[in-house]
Design a protein around this motif. Structure first.
Motif, PDB file in Angstrom:
ATOM      1  N   HIS A  56      -5.401   4.729  -2.651  1.00  0.00           N
ATOM      2  CA  HIS A  56      -4.985   3.834  -3.750  1.00  0.00           C
ATOM      3  C   HIS A  56      -4.602   4.651  -4.979  1.00  0.00           C
ATOM      4  O   HIS A  56      -3.574   4.390  -5.614  1.00  0.00           O
ATOM      5  CB  HIS A  56      -6.113   2.855  -4.118  1.00  0.00           C
ATOM      6  N   TRP A  57      -5.434   5.644  -5.326  1.00  0.00           N
ATOM      7  CA  TRP A  57      -5.157   6.476  -6.495  1.00  0.00           C
ATOM      8  C   TRP A  57      -3.841   7.229  -6.319  1.00  0.00           C
ATOM      9  O   TRP A  57      -3.007   7.272  -7.236  1.00  0.00           O
ATOM     10  CB  TRP A  57      -6.312   7.463  -6.736  1.00  0.00           C
ATOM     11  N   ASP A  60      -1.040   4.820  -6.811  1.00  0.00           N
ATOM     12  CA  ASP A  60      -0.890   4.437  -8.221  1.00  0.00           C
ATOM     13  C   ASP A  60      -0.304   5.568  -9.066  1.00  0.00           C
ATOM     14  O   ASP A  60       0.413   5.312 -10.035  1.00  0.00           O
ATOM     15  CB  ASP A  60      -2.234   3.997  -8.804  1.00  0.00           C
ATOM     16  N   GLU A  61      -0.604   6.812  -8.709  1.00  0.00           N
ATOM     17  CA  GLU A  61      -0.094   7.965  -9.454  1.00  0.00           C
ATOM     18  C   GLU A  61       1.305   8.393  -8.997  1.00  0.00           C
ATOM     19  O   GLU A  61       1.885   9.313  -9.550  1.00  0.00           O
ATOM     20  CB  GLU A  61      -1.061   9.149  -9.335  1.00  0.00           C
TER      21      GLU A  61
END
Length: 139
Positions: A56-57, A60-61
């Protein structure tokens, strides 16, 4: 090992997996977390959750593209995962740590299994690149 170091290691292992896949789209199921994360902290649910949190990170990045994410009892499925242009730039960047060699892409391409510390350094390096880019944009 701290939680952030474990997450760096997880990111390093995911990036390694994606480098080996090239630009092919990859699907990640909870069982893939157990296969990829050969060094685990906690039980299977902890490993699957950490793996999903890092994916997820990364999404998102902007390091990876993900066609869809499905949440279900027992975890997540990430479908159509591939490196983005930002992800490719990160794996091609020259690390300052000599243990990582010329680039993450070249280090991952070497024969043999990498040490846990190398996966952790890969994740830390890429996390730092993303953080540095964010700091430069806001400064």
């Amino acid at each position: 090992m701290s939680t952030i170091e474990y997450h760096y290691e997880t990111m390093g292992r995911i990036l390694s997996h994606l480098v080996n896949a090239g630009l092919s789209r990859v699907d990640f199921e909870p069982s893939d977390a157990m296969d990829i994360m050969t060094h685990r902290i906690g039980d299977e649910e902890d490993v699957v959750n950490a793996f999903a949190d890092v994916l997820h990170w990364m999404k998102d990045e902007g390091l990876i593209r993900v066609r869809s994410v499905q949440e279900f009892d027992g975890g997540y499925a990430f479908n159509g995962v591939q490196l983005s242009s930002k992800g490719i730039a990160a794996i091609q960047a020259k690390p300052t740590d000599p243990e990582l060699g010329e680039s993450i892409e070249k280090k991952v391409g070497e024969k043999g299994e990498l040490d846990i510390s190398v996966y952790t350094k890969i994740g830390s390096f890429v996390g730092g690149l993303i953080g540095g880019a964010t700091q430069a944009l806001s400064g």
